[in-house]
Scaffold this active site. Structure first.
Site, PDB file in Angstrom:
ATOM      1  N   SER A 113       5.615  -0.087  -1.849  1.00  0.00           N
ATOM      2  CA  SER A 113       5.799   0.213  -0.464  1.00  0.00           C
ATOM      3  C   SER A 113       6.577   1.422  -0.298  1.00  0.00           C
ATOM      4  O   SER A 113       6.502   2.406  -0.641  1.00  0.00           O
ATOM      5  CB  SER A 113       6.341  -0.980   0.176  1.00  0.00           C
ATOM      6  OG  SER A 113       6.137  -0.783   1.635  1.00  0.00           O
ATOM      7  N   HIS A 114       7.736   1.190   0.681  1.00  0.00           N
ATOM      8  CA  HIS A 114       8.539   2.254   0.877  1.00  0.00           C
ATOM      9  C   HIS A 114       9.844   2.789  -0.255  1.00  0.00           C
ATOM     10  O   HIS A 114      10.553   3.712   0.056  1.00  0.00           O
ATOM     11  CB  HIS A 114       9.369   1.736   2.269  1.00  0.00           C
ATOM     12  CG  HIS A 114       9.904   0.549   2.161  1.00  0.00           C
ATOM     13  ND1 HIS A 114       9.415  -0.499   1.814  1.00  0.00           N
ATOM     14  CD2 HIS A 114      11.473   0.149   2.057  1.00  0.00           C
ATOM     15  CE1 HIS A 114      10.478  -1.590   1.627  1.00  0.00           C
ATOM     16  NE2 HIS A 114      11.585  -0.982   1.664  1.00  0.00           N
ATOM     17  N   ASP A 277       4.635   5.001   5.424  1.00  0.00           N
ATOM     18  CA  ASP A 277       5.340   4.816   3.922  1.00  0.00           C
ATOM     19  C   ASP A 277       4.460   5.136   2.796  1.00  0.00           C
ATOM     20  O   ASP A 277       3.305   5.694   2.975  1.00  0.00           O
ATOM     21  CB  ASP A 277       6.032   3.542   4.082  1.00  0.00           C
ATOM     22  CG  ASP A 277       5.116   2.599   3.963  1.00  0.00           C
ATOM     23  OD1 ASP A 277       3.854   2.661   4.513  1.00  0.00           O
ATOM     24  OD2 ASP A 277       5.446   1.518   3.515  1.00  0.00           O
ATOM     25  N   ASP A 279       2.744   3.332   0.951  1.00  0.00           N
ATOM     26  CA  ASP A 279       1.206   2.590   0.790  1.00  0.00           C
ATOM     27  C   ASP A 279       0.687   2.504   2.295  1.00  0.00           C
ATOM     28  O   ASP A 279      -0.388   1.858   2.565  1.00  0.00           O
ATOM     29  CB  ASP A 279       1.334   1.117   0.127  1.00  0.00           C
ATOM     30  CG  ASP A 279       2.213   0.105   0.851  1.00  0.00           C
ATOM     31  OD1 ASP A 279       3.151   0.581   1.568  1.00  0.00           O
ATOM     32  OD2 ASP A 279       1.893  -1.098   0.991  1.00  0.00           O
ATOM     33  N   ASP A 281       1.454   0.906   4.854  1.00  0.00           N
ATOM     34  CA  ASP A 281       1.484  -0.019   5.934  1.00  0.00           C
ATOM     35  C   ASP A 281       2.725  -0.023   7.178  1.00  0.00           C
ATOM     36  O   ASP A 281       2.786  -1.110   7.804  1.00  0.00           O
ATOM     37  CB  ASP A 281       1.505  -1.329   5.062  1.00  0.00           C
ATOM     38  CG  ASP A 281       2.818  -1.541   4.099  1.00  0.00           C
ATOM     39  OD1 ASP A 281       3.691  -0.785   4.203  1.00  0.00           O
ATOM     40  OD2 ASP A 281       2.729  -2.676   3.726  1.00  0.00           O
ATOM     41  N   ARG A 282       3.505   0.881   6.884  1.00  0.00           N
ATOM     42  CA  ARG A 282       4.686   0.819   7.811  1.00  0.00           C
ATOM     43  C   ARG A 282       4.617   2.199   8.603  1.00  0.00           C
ATOM     44  O   ARG A 282       3.781   3.032   8.252  1.00  0.00           O
ATOM     45  CB  ARG A 282       6.205   0.737   7.063  1.00  0.00           C
ATOM     46  CG  ARG A 282       6.293  -0.189   6.081  1.00  0.00           C
ATOM     47  CD  ARG A 282       7.652  -0.280   5.796  1.00  0.00           C
ATOM     48  NE  ARG A 282       8.147  -1.372   4.877  1.00  0.00           N
ATOM     49  CZ  ARG A 282       8.952  -1.974   4.675  1.00  0.00           C
ATOM     50  NH1 ARG A 282      10.207  -1.784   5.179  1.00  0.00           N
ATOM     51  NH2 ARG A 282       9.232  -3.227   3.930  1.00  0.00           N
ATOM     52  N   LYS A 376       0.126  -5.231   7.373  1.00  0.00           N
ATOM     53  CA  LYS A 376       0.547  -4.230   8.537  1.00  0.00           C
ATOM     54  C   LYS A 376      -0.107  -3.145   8.234  1.00  0.00           C
ATOM     55  O   LYS A 376      -0.488  -2.618   7.370  1.00  0.00           O
ATOM     56  CB  LYS A 376       2.180  -4.237   8.524  1.00  0.00           C
ATOM     57  CG  LYS A 376       2.620  -4.167   7.096  1.00  0.00           C
ATOM     58  CD  LYS A 376       4.283  -4.010   7.182  1.00  0.00           C
ATOM     59  CE  LYS A 376       5.040  -4.025   5.821  1.00  0.00           C
ATOM     60  NZ  LYS A 376       4.974  -5.302   5.135  1.00  0.00           N
TER      61      LYS A 376
END
Length: 538
Positions: A113-114, A277, A279, A281-282, A376
């Protein structure tokens, strides 16, 4: 082409967290480590024989090699079909959409992710179920249990597949379908939003910048914002995915996306700016001269979603993670719909979305989404904001002020203390829990450890963070993050509500300063961790 079985012994600590298994990249690169976890995942879900799997990731270091390993193992374990993103790329929301749209049995998403990427940085892998959402706790517990007893993994001894062009090929008895990672996702977005209205907004001189942070969202944003919506070339910044995210930290917040924040805060800055981010999703949302907290963003989107075609029917309910501010609850109350408070982790929203109890969901950690997928979705949130701006014909700052004048303002901030000694962090949380069983200090109404009972299936999740409720209505939440890869991250969430008639334009950290001191008096956090200030403040 015959499957072979290689012996392997269990690796310690392969327990999936809130978003799968995350470790340092070099840990995943150990001989047999990735294979043991993947085989444990396959075994825990009853095998993958005759099943359809979606596979893809955010393009970080080791993503390409790991996907080849997973494809060989999926084939050796009898998978019917593997749908993989071109060059191994799939944003997390796009993977969720593919699982749902293609009726797949599940998917493996490679991302941390982030978190930063690189051989000395972070890597991750998680399993998503047939609804497109992260595996629930029962599944992750089964995966972990299997990692402790695994003795071997099945694979094929074959060369890597060429994933550079969309096509259909075979790996053993398994059909491997390589798909353009953007096409299906972009088509879904066109069904939800009024692209014509957004085009008119952009054509009228409304300036937009989107920072993809050298991560997976770059191709998605370029296709949708610049090609389909007509934004000028160069609207998407840092749009080419990189294995180390341009040596940056792909976390869309004012610290790690500071150049974008500085740009939009300047007098000649764009009208609207956003970032996503690693991937995809943010999200981070900004307007000229204003930063929108994720908590406020969820509330504003809930209050205005009816203006957008995909949500014109109204919302069934709104769900937020427990640390997220209660701003969305106030919107739900006015709309007469349900509001849910869940533990941190998108998987907890899945049952509510599947049951039609919630339409919009959000986490304070920059995650927002809806029932269009089961993850998300950063770019979706950006498009929803743009559609609302096109409909209301107001600036971001004007929309925020109007919202606060209607519902009041929840001054809100998260303070992160990173890489804290695990024993110190655990002791601090244990002491706070112990305080809840004794007479409370003056000014504190209650201290509790948050537990959640899923209203759909009745499952219970305990110890999801400590909540401190103050007599003046303020709230503080302390929890240990499940997304780091070393030590412990203590997250402190601070929230103070001001009514519509109150002071709505204070600096956030000034407004929260008394609450910060009250938390320090209660926990001695800074003294115990040896930190003079948080490592990250958002």
């Amino acid at each position: 082409m015959t499957a072979v079985t290689h012996a392997v012994t269990p690796f310690e600590g392969q327990k999936p967290g809130t978003s799968g298994l995350r470790k340092k990249t070099r840990v995943f690169m150990q001989p047999g480590y990735l294979e043991a976890f993947v085989q444990s995942t396959f075994d825990a879900i009853g095998g993958v024989a005759d099943k359809v799997l979606v596979i893809g990731g955010d393009g970080r270091y080791f993503n390409a090699e790991a996907i080849q390993t997973i494809l060989r193992m999926a084939a050796a374990n009898g998978a019917k079909r593997a749908i993989v993103g071109q060059n191994g790329l799939l944003s997390t929301p796009a993977a969720s959409n593919l699982i749902r749209a293609r009726g797949a049995d599940g998917g493996l998403i490679l991302s941390a992710s982030h978190n930063p990427g690189g051989i000395d940085e972070d890597f991750g892998l998680k399993y998503n179920t047939a609804n497109g959402g992260p595996a629930p706790e029962a599944v992750t517990e089964a995966i972990f249990a299997r990692t402790q007893t695994i003795t071997g993994y099945r694979t094929l001894e074959t060369a890597d597949l060429d994933l550079s062009e969309p096509c259909t090929t075979e790996l053993g008895e398994t059909v491997v379908e390589i798909v353009d990672p953007v096409t299906d996702y972009a088509a879904l977005m066109e069904t939800l939003f009024d692209f014509g209205a957004i085009r008119d907004l952009l054509a009228g001189g409304f300036a937009v910048k989107f920072d993809a942070m050298h991560a997976v969202t770059g191709p998605y944003a370029t296709e949708i914002l610049e090609r389909r919506l007509g934004a000028p070339e160069g609207t998407v910044l840092n749009g080419t995915p990189s294995v180390d995210f341009g040596k940056g930290h792909p976390d869309p917040n004012p610290i790690w996306a500071k150049p974008l924040v500085d740009m939009v805060m300047a007098e000649d800055g764009p009208d609207f700016a956003a970032a996503s981010d690693g991937d995809g999703d943010r999200n981070m949302i900004l307007g000229k001269g204003v930063y929108v907290t994720p908590s406020d963003s969820l509330a504003v989107l809930a209050a205005n979603a009816h203006l957008v075609p995909g949500y014109a029917r109204g919302l069934a309910g709104v769900a937020r993670s427990m640390p997220t501010s209660r701003a969305a609850d106030r919107v739900a109350q006015k709309l007469g719909i349900e509001a849910f408070e869940t533990p941190t982790g998108w998987k907890f929203f899945g049952n509510l979305l599947d049951a039609g109890r919630a339409t919009l969901c959000g986490e304070e950690s920059a995650g927002t989404g809806s029932d269009h997928v089961r993850e998300k979705d950063g770019l979706w949130a950006v498009l929803l904001w743009l559609n609302i701006l096109a409909a209301r014909k107001m600036s971001v700052k004007e929309i925020m002020l109007d919202h606060w004048q209607t519902y009041g303002r929840d001054y809100y901030s998260r303070h992160d203390y990173e890489a804290v000694d695990t024993e110190i962090a655990n002791a601090l949380m244990a002491d706070l829990k112990d305080r809840s069983a004794h007479p409370l200090p003056e000014g504190i109404e209650d201290i509790d450890s948050f537990s959640y009972t899923d209203p759909v299936d009745g499952s219970v999740s305990h110890n999801q963070g400590m909540r401190v409720f103050f007599a003046d209505g303020a709230r503080a939440v302390l929890r240990l993050s499940g997304t780091g890869t070393q030590g412990a991250t203590i997250r402190v969430y601070l929230e103070r509500y001001v009514a519509p008639s109150g002071a709505l334009k204070e600096d956030t950290q000034v407004a929260l300063a008394p609450l910060v001191q009250a938390v320090e008096d209660l926990t001695r956090l800074k003294a115990r961790t040896g930190r003079a200030a948080p490592d990250v403040m958002t």
